[in-house]
Design an enzyme around this catalytic site. Structure first.
Site, PDB file in Angstrom:
ATOM      1  N   ASP A   1      22.043  -7.354  -4.700  1.00  0.00           N
ATOM      2  CA  ASP A   1      23.509  -7.405  -4.732  1.00  0.00           C
ATOM      3  C   ASP A   1      24.083  -6.077  -4.222  1.00  0.00           C
ATOM      4  OD1 ASP A   1      22.606  -5.934  -6.943  1.00  0.00           O
ATOM      5  OD2 ASP A   1      24.285  -6.534  -8.216  1.00  0.00           O
TER       6      ASP A   1
ATOM      7  N   ASP B   1      20.710  -0.916  -4.113  1.00  0.00           N
ATOM      8  CA  ASP B   1      20.118  -2.076  -3.418  1.00  0.00           C
ATOM      9  C   ASP B   1      19.957  -1.751  -1.930  1.00  0.00           C
ATOM     10  OD1 ASP B   1      20.668  -4.603  -5.482  1.00  0.00           O
ATOM     11  OD2 ASP B   1      22.244  -3.099  -5.535  1.00  0.00           O
TER      12      ASP B   1
ATOM     13  N   ASN C   1      27.081  -6.608  -8.265  1.00  0.00           N
ATOM     14  CA  ASN C   1      27.881  -5.385  -8.138  1.00  0.00           C
ATOM     15  C   ASN C   1      29.248  -5.679  -7.534  1.00  0.00           C
ATOM     16  OD1 ASN C   1      26.031  -3.512  -9.178  1.00  0.00           O
ATOM     17  ND2 ASN C   1      24.896  -3.500  -7.251  1.00  0.00           N
TER      18      ASN C   1
ATOM     19  N   THR D   1      16.758  -7.291  -7.555  1.00  0.00           N
ATOM     20  CA  THR D   1      17.464  -6.064  -7.940  1.00  0.00           C
ATOM     21  C   THR D   1      18.943  -6.309  -8.261  1.00  0.00           C
ATOM     22  OG1 THR D   1      17.969  -5.483  -5.636  1.00  0.00           O
ATOM     23  CG2 THR D   1      15.895  -4.650  -6.545  1.00  0.00           C
TER      24      THR D   1
ATOM     25  N   PHE E   1      23.056  -3.515 -16.811  1.00  0.00           N
ATOM     26  CA  PHE E   1      23.982  -4.378 -16.065  1.00  0.00           C
ATOM     27  C   PHE E   1      23.369  -5.693 -15.568  1.00  0.00           C
ATOM     28  CE2 PHE E   1      25.814  -5.809 -12.033  1.00  0.00           C
ATOM     29  CZ  PHE E   1      27.115  -6.076 -12.428  1.00  0.00           C
ATOM     30  N   ASN E   2      22.222  -5.644 -14.897  1.00  0.00           N
ATOM     31  CA  ASN E   2      21.694  -6.870 -14.271  1.00  0.00           C
ATOM     32  C   ASN E   2      21.391  -7.964 -15.296  1.00  0.00           C
ATOM     33  OD1 ASN E   2      21.837  -5.843 -11.687  1.00  0.00           O
ATOM     34  ND2 ASN E   2      19.714  -5.109 -11.671  1.00  0.00           N
TER      35      ASN E   2
ATOM     36  N   HIS F   1      17.984   3.158  -9.032  1.00  0.00           N
ATOM     37  CA  HIS F   1      17.333   2.085  -9.793  1.00  0.00           C
ATOM     38  C   HIS F   1      16.507   1.100  -8.943  1.00  0.00           C
ATOM     39  CE1 HIS F   1      20.055   3.113 -13.139  1.00  0.00           C
ATOM     40  NE2 HIS F   1      21.070   3.006 -12.308  1.00  0.00           N
ATOM     41  N   ASP F   2      17.227   0.406  -8.034  1.00  0.00           N
ATOM     42  CA  ASP F   2      16.601  -0.717  -7.319  1.00  0.00           C
ATOM     43  C   ASP F   2      15.485  -0.243  -6.390  1.00  0.00           C
ATOM     44  OD1 ASP F   2      18.468  -2.203  -8.624  1.00  0.00           O
ATOM     45  OD2 ASP F   2      19.807  -2.385  -6.905  1.00  0.00           O
TER      46      ASP F   2
HETATM   47  C1  BDR Z   1      21.559  -2.013 -11.763  1.00  0.00           C
HETATM   48  O1  BDR Z   1      22.934  -2.435 -11.767  1.00  0.00           O
HETATM   49  C2  BDR Z   1      23.530  -2.204 -10.511  1.00  0.00           C
HETATM   50  O2  BDR Z   1      24.693  -1.451 -10.660  1.00  0.00           O
HETATM   51  C3  BDR Z   1      22.520  -1.499  -9.654  1.00  0.00           C
HETATM   52  O3  BDR Z   1      22.559  -1.978  -8.332  1.00  0.00           O
HETATM   53  C4  BDR Z   1      21.191  -1.805 -10.310  1.00  0.00           C
HETATM   54  O4  BDR Z   1      20.615  -2.979  -9.806  1.00  0.00           O
HETATM   55  C5  BDR Z   1      21.413  -0.792 -12.638  1.00  0.00           C
HETATM   56  O5  BDR Z   1      21.790  -1.087 -13.936  1.00  0.00           O
HETATM   57 CA    CA Z   2      21.420  -4.019  -7.785  1.00  0.00          CA
END
Ligand code: BDR
Ligand code: CA
Length: 310
Positions: free
Chosen positions: A11, A16, A40, A125, A166-167, A239-240
């Protein structure tokens, strides 16, 4: 050894976008295509962003298929505070040169996985909506996956609420399906991604390397502001890209097999990933959970690979 086939479901999103570039730059894997999901930002924006990133590095040939417009059961909740109104604020990228493929992401995944001569690794991701729909609609190809590596969750604290990352929070029902699917699953959560920060010095090195590196440096410029303001950090987690890096080189992360359950309950605990680290709950240890990271090697891989894209 031949390159491992990979689909990246994402996303974009700053991190990403960095994961897409790392995938393109890594000979250990063959990126078969990119699928997009609402997360996102809206699906329209995350899809356009994936194509804009590919355009930027001359990969207009790579398939992009758009997936879910919204989570399975919840209202969509995008993250402009972290990723901006476009979902990729910072760099000055032109409009995409094409639209996505006519197929829905999960149907595209099914035909690509079924047609692949080697088992495909799915790196996810974003929110897990597409992955859950894929498992439900196409169980046979889904069972043929080599494994799923996902960025999401946390053993410890969350980032969108104290409880949740978040994800997983964005689509907990989808996450529950994926975590209970029985498919080989690796969870790359905040416990490790918060320990590998891309700093201004890293961005400076990337900016001097070429078009791909400049893009990442511009992404970092916007993305790091949020992390400085919220956490006081001198850098931003990628992160991703950490999940993707693990698919490139498994030794970058330490993992432990644990039972994991997803909270789809009330708001306070929505999206929490409960990880039975010590086996106290006796849950079947069905998930490889990332518990440690070699941050220096992870960032070095990212920097050298993306710099080499030119
Ligand atoms: C995740 O949430 C999104 O904001 C980032 O792309 C990542 O996948 C981190 O919590
Ligand atoms: Ca992401």
């Amino acid at each position: 050894m031949s390159a491992a086939p990979v689909i990246l479901d994402c996303d974009p999103g700053h991190d990403d976008a960095i994961a897409i570039l790392l995938a393109l730059a890594s000979p250990e894997i063959e990126l078969l295509g990119v699928t997009t999901v609402c997360g996102n930002q809206t699906l329209e924006k995350t899809t356009a962003n994936a194509i804009r990133v590919l355009d930027h590095v001359g990969r207009a040939d790579l398939p992009v298929a758009a997936g879910a417009l919204r989570p399975l059961m919840r209202e969509s909740a995008v993250a402009p505070d972290v990723h901006g109104e476009s979902g990729l604020d910072g760099p000055d990228l032109p409009a995409p040169t094409r639209g996505p493929s006519g197929e829905h992401a999960i149907d595209w995944m099914a035909s690509v996985v079924a047609g692949s001569s080697a088992p495909v690794t799915l790196v996810a991701t974003g929110p897990l909506t597409n992955v859950a729909l894929f498992l439900a609609r196409h169980p046979e190809p889904a069972r043929a996956l080599e494994r799923i590596v996902l960025m999401g969750g946390a053993i410890g604290e969350g980032n969108v609420t104290p409880a949740a990352e978040f994800n997983i929070w964005a689509d907990p029902e989808a996450a529950r399906r994926v975590f209970s699917s029985g498919i080989d699953l690796t969870m790359v959560g905040l416990d490790v991604t918060h320990r590998a920060l891309m700093t201004a010095a890293h961005a400076k090195r990337l900016a001097a390397s070429g078009a791909a590196g400049r893009l990442v440096a511009d992404l970092h410029g916007f993305y790091s502001r949020f992390h400085r303001a919220r956490y006081g950090w001198d850098g931003a987690p990628v992160h991703d890209a950490v999940a993707l890096a693990h698919a490139v080189d498994a030794t970058l992360l330490e993992t432990k097999r644990c039972g994991v359950r997803i909270d789809t309950g009330p708001e306070l605990s929505r999206g929490r990933t409960y990880v039975d680290v010590w086996g106290s709950a006796g849950w079947r240890p069905s998930c490889h959970v990332a518990t440690g990271i070699d941050a220096e090697r992870t960032l070095e891989l990212l920097l050298t690979r993306i710099s080499a894209l030119g």
